[in-house]
Design an enzyme around this catalytic site. Structure first.
Site, PDB file in Angstrom:
ATOM      1  N   ASN A  37       0.887  -1.130   0.276  1.00 50.18           N
ATOM      2  CA  ASN A  37       0.056  -0.041   0.079  1.00 50.18           C
ATOM      3  C   ASN A  37       0.928   1.273   0.038  1.00 50.18           C
ATOM      4  O   ASN A  37       0.481   2.273   0.182  1.00 50.18           O
ATOM      5  CB  ASN A  37      -0.878  -0.013   1.253  1.00 50.18           C
ATOM      6  N   HIS A 123     -14.645  -1.492   5.164  1.00 50.86           N
ATOM      7  CA  HIS A 123     -13.436  -2.169   5.939  1.00 50.86           C
ATOM      8  C   HIS A 123     -13.741  -2.702   7.310  1.00 50.86           C
ATOM      9  O   HIS A 123     -14.568  -2.272   7.802  1.00 50.86           O
ATOM     10  CB  HIS A 123     -12.324  -1.110   5.888  1.00 50.86           C
ATOM     11  N   GLU A 166     -16.565   4.226   2.405  1.00 54.04           N
ATOM     12  CA  GLU A 166     -15.117   4.706   1.956  1.00 54.04           C
ATOM     13  C   GLU A 166     -15.024   5.253   0.782  1.00 54.04           C
ATOM     14  O   GLU A 166     -16.186   5.251   0.093  1.00 54.04           O
ATOM     15  CB  GLU A 166     -14.344   3.231   1.778  1.00 54.04           C
ATOM     16  N   SER A 170     -11.067  -0.470  -0.578  1.00 50.61           N
ATOM     17  CA  SER A 170      -9.817  -1.028  -0.427  1.00 50.61           C
ATOM     18  C   SER A 170      -9.759  -2.566  -1.250  1.00 50.61           C
ATOM     19  O   SER A 170      -8.503  -2.785  -1.371  1.00 50.61           O
ATOM     20  CB  SER A 170      -9.323  -1.299   1.089  1.00 50.61           C
ATOM     21  N   ASP A 195     -14.195   7.182   4.843  1.00 53.08           N
ATOM     22  CA  ASP A 195     -12.709   6.544   4.925  1.00 53.08           C
ATOM     23  C   ASP A 195     -11.997   6.630   3.728  1.00 53.08           C
ATOM     24  O   ASP A 195     -12.454   6.138   2.718  1.00 53.08           O
ATOM     25  CB  ASP A 195     -13.053   5.063   5.434  1.00 53.08           C
ATOM     26  N   HIS A 198      -7.189   4.938   1.280  1.00 50.31           N
ATOM     27  CA  HIS A 198      -6.404   4.613   0.082  1.00 50.31           C
ATOM     28  C   HIS A 198      -6.517   5.606  -0.776  1.00 50.31           C
ATOM     29  O   HIS A 198      -5.848   5.597  -1.744  1.00 50.31           O
ATOM     30  CB  HIS A 198      -7.125   3.177  -0.467  1.00 50.31           C
ATOM     31  N   LYS A 229      -0.617   4.020   4.550  1.00 51.31           N
ATOM     32  CA  LYS A 229      -0.736   3.752   3.080  1.00 51.31           C
ATOM     33  C   LYS A 229       0.083   4.525   2.075  1.00 51.31           C
ATOM     34  O   LYS A 229       1.180   4.476   2.236  1.00 51.31           O
ATOM     35  CB  LYS A 229      -2.022   3.668   2.588  1.00 51.31           C
TER      36      LYS A 229
HETATM   37  C1  PLP Z   1      -5.886   0.062   6.018  1.00 51.96           C
HETATM   38  C2  PLP Z   1      -7.548   0.411   6.328  1.00 51.96           C
HETATM   39  C3  PLP Z   1      -7.571   1.224   7.719  1.00 51.96           C
HETATM   40  C4  PLP Z   1      -6.814   0.982   8.661  1.00 51.96           C
HETATM   41  O1  PLP Z   1      -5.713   1.739   8.605  1.00 51.96           O
HETATM   42  P1  PLP Z   1      -4.655   1.240   9.377  1.00 51.96           P
HETATM   43  O2  PLP Z   1      -3.765   2.602   9.632  1.00 51.96           O
HETATM   44  O3  PLP Z   1      -3.772   0.285   8.530  1.00 51.96           O
HETATM   45  O4  PLP Z   1      -4.714   0.804  10.960  1.00 51.96           O
HETATM   46  C5  PLP Z   1      -8.962   1.447   7.866  1.00 51.96           C
HETATM   47  N1  PLP Z   1     -10.002   1.517   6.740  1.00 51.96           N
HETATM   48  C6  PLP Z   1      -9.480   1.416   5.499  1.00 51.96           C
HETATM   49  C7  PLP Z   1     -10.419   1.313   4.293  1.00 51.96           C
HETATM   50  C8  PLP Z   1      -8.391   0.575   5.431  1.00 51.96           C
HETATM   51  O5  PLP Z   1      -7.951  -0.055   4.182  1.00 51.96           O
END
Ligand code: PLP
Length: 377
Positions: A37, A123, A166, A170, A195, A198, A229
């Protein structure tokens, strides 16, 4: 064997039988990595490492306490100011990780008498957060603003309502219809959390994300993201109003009851943001390369689902088949992970590829050739 652990072998065997068994092992080196990522190749960037070192030497290996005790440093404050600016919000709050950010936010905003309305494919961190919040959980069809509208209409009870999605999914690499979702949430008086784990660093001018790209900063109450990421480091955050930030500082248990992120991680994040500001075209360049790669995969007859980003799934279906393909790709020199339930819905196992700026045009051409040969065999 300790008699208290007798049941464990049965559970593990069940996972193996369903081709769901996983291990956390270091991948072999020397493979062309399509599972990272680290989209902008910042994790090993000399300027990011130097920034981490500066913070490490200035403020120590650990933050030594939680944020509300004595763990807040000038570095933490500077990072929050910078993240707020990137996202175009009045304020931002840093968490230990993205997972903790989601846990903290939902727990602080909704409780027993409230409702969370979540896209069906969000997620695991958002699902866990919703369950832990004790709010009623309603799931709307993936990227379906009309279904969200119907659910909000039908379930008008509840003290407070929070919509979660999101912006860039992801495991599918597709994009949410943010303007439509925001309009529906606003019409029903529901809070909206997006969220951007990504999308941050990749989409929008200077990597500010899709909320800002759509000019939705005032319609989206909480724009969550992660440093882990595209920013190449570690840590989660949310951009929001000053009032929401103050509430989270006082109510988000995943913020309050854990040690502040270590200075080196905070320094690295500041270094990455500095680079992003100096190189506002990086995200667009990544997306351009990903589009070329995706088109080549399609032309090779592979099903990339609805991908519209640097995340490109190849639809497989059965768990065993996805594992077999990942194994063959590994033998051919590509590190590609088979994504299986429960990470994705039953029957939709897939290979998940991510394009990063570390890939050369040659790397991408070679990968297309190998994927075509292995997956179409
Ligand atoms: C990776 C991810 C998270 C968590 O983030 P981290 O910093 O790895 O704990 C939360 N939401 C989504 C959509 C993700 O892909």
């Amino acid at each position: 064997m300790d008699p208290r652990e007798h049941w464990i072998e049965g559970e593990l065997e069940e996972l193996r039988q369903g081709h769901r068994f996983r291990r956390a092992a270091a991948p072999p080196s020397g493979l062309l990595n399509f599972s990272s990522n680290d989209y902008l190749a910042l994790a090993r960037h000399p300027a990011v490492i130097a920034a981490a070192e500066r913070a490490l030497h200035a403020a120590g290996a650990g933050a030594t306490a939680s944020r509300l005790v004595s763990g807040t440093t000038a570095w933490h404050e500077a990072l929050e100011t910078r993240l707020a600016r990137l996202k175009g919000y009045p304020a931002a709050l840093l968490f230990g990780s993205g997972y903790l950010a989601n846990l903290g936010i939902l727990g602080a905003l909704v409780g027993r008498d409230d409702q969370v309305l979540a896209d069906r494919l969000v997620h695991a961190s958002l699902m866990d957060a919703a369950v832990l919040s004790r709010a009623e959980l309603l799931r709307f069809r993936h990227n379906d603003a009309q279904h969200l509208d119907e659910l909000l209409q039908k379930n008008s009870g509840g003290r407070r309502r929070l919509v979660v999605t999101e912006s860039l999914f992801s495991m599918d690499g597709d994009l949410a219809p943010l303007p439509e979702l925001a309009a529906v949430a606003e019409r029903h008086g529901a809070l909206l959390l997006v969220d951007e784990a990504h999308a941050t660093g990749v989409f929008g001018s200077g990597g500010s994300g899709l909320v800002r790209a759509h000019g939705l900063e005032s319609a989206v109450n909480l724009s969550m993201g992660t440093v882990s990421k595209a920013l190449g480091g570690y840590g989660g955050f949310v951009a929001c109003s000053e009032a929401l930030r103050a509430l989270l500082v006082n109510r988000a248990r995943a913020f309050i009851y854990t040690t502040a992120p270590p200075p080196a991680a905070v320094g690295a994040a500041l270094g990455a943001l500095e680079l992003l500001e100096q190189n506002p075209g990086w995200g667009a360049e990544l997306l351009r390369r990903a589009a070329v790669f995706r088109a080549a995969l399609c032309a090779a007859g592979l099903d990339v689902m609805q991908s519209a980003s640097q995340i490109i799934p190849i639809q497989v279906g059965a768990n065993a088949r996805a594992l077999e393909l990942a194994e063959k790709l590994r033998a051919a020199g590509l590190l590609v992970i088979a994504i299986r339930p429960p990470t994705v819905p039953e029957g939709t196992a897939r290979l998940r590829l991510s394009v990063t700026l570390a890939h050369s045009e040659d790397d991408l051409a070679r990968a297309v050739e190998i994927l075509q040969r292995v997956c179409r065999a």
